[in-house]
Design a protein around this motif. Structure first.
Motif, PDB file in Angstrom:
ATOM      1  N   THR A 201     -82.050  34.706  50.674  1.00 45.43           N
ATOM      2  CA  THR A 201     -83.415  34.862  51.197  1.00 45.43           C
ATOM      3  C   THR A 201     -84.075  33.511  51.468  1.00 45.43           C
ATOM      4  N   TRP A 202     -83.450  32.428  51.023  1.00 43.10           N
ATOM      5  CA  TRP A 202     -84.047  31.104  51.202  1.00 43.10           C
ATOM      6  C   TRP A 202     -83.889  30.641  52.648  1.00 43.10           C
ATOM      7  N   GLN A 203     -85.007  30.286  53.262  1.00 41.81           N
ATOM      8  CA  GLN A 203     -84.999  29.919  54.675  1.00 41.81           C
ATOM      9  C   GLN A 203     -85.236  28.426  54.914  1.00 41.81           C
ATOM     10  N   VAL A 204     -86.173  27.847  54.167  1.00 43.41           N
ATOM     11  CA  VAL A 204     -86.528  26.435  54.360  1.00 43.41           C
ATOM     12  C   VAL A 204     -86.689  25.766  53.003  1.00 43.41           C
ATOM     13  N   VAL A 205     -86.153  24.545  52.898  1.00 41.93           N
ATOM     14  CA  VAL A 205     -86.386  23.708  51.720  1.00 41.93           C
ATOM     15  C   VAL A 205     -87.303  22.567  52.166  1.00 41.93           C
ATOM     16  N   SER A 206     -88.524  22.568  51.656  1.00 37.72           N
ATOM     17  CA  SER A 206     -89.498  21.545  52.038  1.00 37.72           C
ATOM     18  C   SER A 206     -89.470  20.400  51.031  1.00 37.72           C
ATOM     19  N   LEU A 207     -89.300  19.192  51.542  1.00 35.97           N
ATOM     20  CA  LEU A 207     -89.317  17.993  50.711  1.00 35.97           C
ATOM     21  C   LEU A 207     -90.612  17.204  50.933  1.00 35.97           C
ATOM     22  N   GLU A 208     -91.641  17.910  51.350  1.00 34.95           N
ATOM     23  CA  GLU A 208     -92.929  17.262  51.633  1.00 34.95           C
ATOM     24  C   GLU A 208     -93.459  16.513  50.419  1.00 34.95           C
ATOM     25  N   HIS A 209     -93.198  17.047  49.223  1.00 37.44           N
ATOM     26  CA  HIS A 209     -93.687  16.425  47.988  1.00 37.44           C
ATOM     27  C   HIS A 209     -92.528  15.908  47.125  1.00 37.44           C
ATOM     28  N   TYR A 210     -91.428  15.571  47.779  1.00 35.61           N
ATOM     29  CA  TYR A 210     -90.259  15.037  47.064  1.00 35.61           C
ATOM     30  C   TYR A 210     -89.731  13.836  47.839  1.00 35.61           C
ATOM     31  N   SER A 211     -90.013  12.645  47.298  1.00 38.06           N
ATOM     32  CA  SER A 211     -89.601  11.404  47.965  1.00 38.06           C
ATOM     33  C   SER A 211     -88.150  11.058  47.707  1.00 38.06           C
ATOM     34  N   GLY A 212     -87.548  11.730  46.712  1.00 36.79           N
ATOM     35  CA  GLY A 212     -86.178  11.403  46.323  1.00 36.79           C
ATOM     36  C   GLY A 212     -86.116  10.473  45.129  1.00 36.79           C
ATOM     37  N   ASP A 213     -87.276   9.966  44.688  1.00 31.41           N
ATOM     38  CA  ASP A 213     -87.334   9.070  43.531  1.00 31.41           C
ATOM     39  C   ASP A 213     -87.788   9.863  42.315  1.00 31.41           C
ATOM     40  N   LEU A 214     -86.838  10.185  41.432  1.00 40.49           N
ATOM     41  CA  LEU A 214     -87.144  11.003  40.257  1.00 40.49           C
ATOM     42  C   LEU A 214     -87.970  10.254  39.214  1.00 40.49           C
ATOM     43  N   LYS A 215     -88.112   8.942  39.381  1.00 36.99           N
ATOM     44  CA  LYS A 215     -88.938   8.181  38.440  1.00 36.99           C
ATOM     45  C   LYS A 215     -90.425   8.379  38.701  1.00 36.99           C
ATOM     46  N   LEU A 216     -90.763   8.823  39.885  1.00 40.17           N
ATOM     47  CA  LEU A 216     -92.166   9.070  40.216  1.00 40.17           C
ATOM     48  C   LEU A 216     -92.586  10.435  39.682  1.00 40.17           C
ATOM     49  N   PRO A 217     -93.818  10.559  39.183  1.00 39.83           N
ATOM     50  CA  PRO A 217     -94.280  11.857  38.644  1.00 39.83           C
ATOM     51  C   PRO A 217     -94.574  12.854  39.767  1.00 39.83           C
ATOM     52  N   GLY A 218     -94.532  14.130  39.409  1.00 38.84           N
ATOM     53  CA  GLY A 218     -94.938  15.173  40.342  1.00 38.84           C
ATOM     54  C   GLY A 218     -94.010  15.406  41.516  1.00 38.84           C
ATOM     55  N   GLN A 219     -92.731  15.128  41.356  1.00 36.61           N
ATOM     56  CA  GLN A 219     -91.775  15.337  42.435  1.00 36.61           C
ATOM     57  C   GLN A 219     -91.386  16.819  42.478  1.00 36.61           C
ATOM     58  N   VAL A 220     -91.736  17.487  43.572  1.00 40.44           N
ATOM     59  CA  VAL A 220     -91.576  18.938  43.682  1.00 40.44           C
ATOM     60  C   VAL A 220     -90.730  19.286  44.900  1.00 40.44           C
ATOM     61  N   ILE A 221     -89.758  20.168  44.689  1.00 39.30           N
ATOM     62  CA  ILE A 221     -88.958  20.739  45.780  1.00 39.30           C
ATOM     63  C   ILE A 221     -89.501  22.137  46.041  1.00 39.30           C
ATOM     64  N   GLU A 222     -89.934  22.383  47.265  1.00 38.01           N
ATOM     65  CA  GLU A 222     -90.534  23.677  47.610  1.00 38.01           C
ATOM     66  C   GLU A 222     -89.588  24.485  48.483  1.00 38.01           C
ATOM     67  N   VAL A 223     -89.413  25.748  48.121  1.00 37.68           N
ATOM     68  CA  VAL A 223     -88.538  26.646  48.872  1.00 37.68           C
ATOM     69  C   VAL A 223     -89.380  27.747  49.499  1.00 37.68           C
ATOM     70  N   ARG A 224     -89.136  28.007  50.763  1.00 35.32           N
ATOM     71  CA  ARG A 224     -89.800  29.101  51.466  1.00 35.32           C
ATOM     72  C   ARG A 224     -88.762  30.190  51.719  1.00 35.32           C
ATOM     73  N   SER A 225     -89.013  31.346  51.165  1.00 35.04           N
ATOM     74  CA  SER A 225     -88.029  32.423  51.241  1.00 35.04           C
ATOM     75  C   SER A 225     -88.589  33.626  51.967  1.00 35.04           C
ATOM     76  N   ALA A 226     -87.702  34.592  52.221  1.00 35.55           N
ATOM     77  CA  ALA A 226     -88.113  35.808  52.932  1.00 35.55           C
ATOM     78  C   ALA A 226     -88.945  36.731  52.047  1.00 35.55           C
ATOM     79  N   ILE A 227     -88.862  36.558  50.732  1.00 37.23           N
ATOM     80  CA  ILE A 227     -89.602  37.457  49.831  1.00 37.23           C
ATOM     81  C   ILE A 227     -90.789  36.769  49.157  1.00 37.23           C
ATOM     82  N   VAL A 228     -90.728  35.456  49.002  1.00 34.53           N
ATOM     83  CA  VAL A 228     -91.850  34.696  48.446  1.00 34.53           C
ATOM     84  C   VAL A 228     -92.085  33.486  49.356  1.00 34.53           C
TER      85      VAL A 228
END
Length: 288
Positions: A201-228
């Motif tokens: 059901t996963w359609q898009v993985v948004s990295l808008e709030h994920y720079s790739g640097d895990l040392k930075l706080p608040g790094q979030v991977i957002e998934v847009r799915s067909a059900i949520v």
């Protein structure tokens, strides 16, 4: 006392001449032996480094991925009638590894007349839609290590099962190179293996709030799915625990008649927040 008569002197001269003659003969014999040994070693060395060079009759091509034989023929320069020793195996290896879909390549001669080429390909993780200069959209592939490439030979079904990625935009406005994709790939692989129905059901993985640097706080991977519409994962927290919370919430909501959900936030420490379309917000407290 030493006799120094003419006869004695002649006898001594004869002995010295005989000794010198024997030494000269021995030196010639020894020199001949050394010279012969050197020639023999040179001959053996010549045989070892210059094996018979026949024309290449077969190219033995093997890949752990999907690249076809036609791609190989268009990528490497192997002229008809080229001999085994004329093939530049180092140049061929470099040419193959310059292709972004190729992770590594080995090229070796298999005497008397075969050339073996073995390819290890990058594994696709996501799709990327790129807008070209003329305004058209072009699909490319993002590998597990973040490499972006065209993607040759993949079945349509394989590509259809890959979610699209929305890259992180850097301060200067650029999107490349993609950083931290290995971590995103870990999440995708986990869900694909343990919750395949959810993954489909996963359609898009948004990295808008994920720079790739895990040392930075608040790094979030957002998934847009067909059900949520929005599922938020903490990039630095344990994915397995977050997935457990997600499956629990989806099952709970299903048992409640499947009320419409707008967002599930799994990035909270020790808990998850669920926002329903009605505006109501629920929470799930982790027990571990």
């Amino acid at each position: 006392s030493r006799v120094n008569s003419p006869q004695a002197r002649k006898r001594r001269q004869k002995r010295w001449l005989k000794l010198l003659s024997m030494l000269a003969v021995a030196a010639v014999v020894l020199g001949g032996i050394l010279w012969g040994g050197w020639l023999l070693s040179q001959q053996r060395e010549t045989i070892q480094i210059a094996p018979p060079s026949k024309p290449i009759e077969r190219v033995l091509f093997d890949t752990d991925g999907v690249l076809p034989d036609a791609w190989l023929g268009a990528t490497v320069d192997l002229r008809p009638g080229m001999s085994m020793m004329q093939a530049d195996i180092h140049g061929l290896k470099q040419a193959l590894e310059s292709e972004a879909q190729v992770k590594s390549a080995s090229v070796e001669r298999v005497f008397p007349s075969d050339l073996r080429i073995v390819i290890a390909e990058r594994q696709p993780a996501m799709r990327l839609a790129i807008e070209t200069a003329d305004g058209s959209r072009r699909q490319r592939i993002v590998a597990r290590d973040g490499t972006v490439y065209d993607g040759i030979g993949y079945p349509k079904a394989t590509l259809k099962n890959l979610p699209f990625v929305q890259p992180y935009q850097n301060v200067d406005g650029s999107f490349f190179p993609l950083r931290g994709i290995e971590r995103v790939s870990e999440l995708l692989e986990l869900v694909r293996n343990h919750e395949p129905k959810v993954f489909r059901t996963w359609q898009v993985v948004s990295l808008e709030h994920y720079s790739g640097d895990l040392k930075l706080p608040g790094q979030v991977i957002e998934v847009r799915s067909a059900i949520v519409p929005r599922i938020l994962f903490s990039a630095s927290a344990d994915f397995a625990r977050q997935l457990d919370r997600l499956t629990y919430i989806l099952e709970y909501v299903k048992n409640q008649g499947n009320p419409s959900i707008e967002r599930i936030d799994l990035s909270l420490r020790g808990s998850a927040a669920v926002q329903f379309s009605s505006g109501r917000v629920g929470s799930y407290q982790s027990t571990h």
